[in-house]
Motif scaffolding. Structure first.
Motif: not given
Length: 210
Positions: A57-64, A128-136
């Motif tokens: 999530s910090l590296l942005g891979i989750g967004l991809i 994956t979705l949870f941490f993506l939404s958490l960090f964005t």
């Protein structure tokens, strides 16, 4: 300065971690069938996998991953297949005597328990979705990376601590005796839960299309 944001992160994480899901089912099953040691190592595995989600999530891979339909669906299929594998193994449980139950309690090694917990959480697309939404969404883009990493450490430790409590509760002798009265039916019941969760993960994209 960031206490209000941290409180929001802690609240959102609390609501997510206490909701029943694959992690909860695996920790309970291992705690009841293999004892508190296996349950605790499963919980530690779940908590350790949080670092995986935090890192990408910090590296942005989750967004991809979240924006690549085929890659995200592949993740769902792999996660679903793993839960189906564990579930079908549980469905094959056979009646056992008291002596066999004691032997069964010692059959799961720490490495096996940790691996089950880590893989179950690590492959969970909902995480994956949870941490993506958490960090964005929850965490501001202006928050320093070091502070965001601190939030990630908190979620990993809090997740591990919560599931350790679950493991200790369900591995208590009184609780286990109650479950052991059901014997192999408990394993089969938990196997059914894991299979249902696996099918839900693997087939959710088709349900949405319908």
């Amino acid at each position: 300065m960031y206490w209000n944001e941290f409180a929001l992160v802690a609240l959102v994480h609390l609501l997510a971690v206490v909701s029943p899901g694959p992690d909860f089912a695996v920790v309970i099953r291992n705690s009841v069938s293999a004892g508190h040691r296996a349950g605790l190592y499963t919980a530690i595995g779940v908590g350790s996998a949080i670092f995986l989600h935090v890192t990408y999530s910090l590296l942005g891979i989750g967004l991809i991953v979240s924006q690549s339909v085929w890659l995200f669906n592949l993740l769902k299929l792999v996660a679903g297949a793993y839960l189906l594998y564990i579930g079908f193994r549980a469905l094959r449980a056979q009646p056992a005597s008291a002596d066999q139950q004691v032997s069964k309690q010692r059959s799961m090694s720490a490495a096996q328990a940790f691996r089950q917990g880590f893989i179950t959480n690590g492959l969970n697309p909902k995480a994956t979705l949870f941490f993506l939404s958490l960090f964005t969404v929850v965490i501001s883009h202006d928050t320093p990376l070091l502070v965001q990493a601190g939030y990630g450490v908190y979620t990993a430790v809090a997740t591990g601590a919560w599931f350790c409590l679950v493991a200790l509760l369900f591995s208590r002798d009184a609780v286990r005796r109650g479950f052991h009265r059901m014997g192999h039916w408990f394993d089969r019941m938990m196997g059914g839960v894991l299979i249902a969760l696996g099918l839900h993960l693997a087939l959710s994209q088709w349900f949405k299309r319908g």
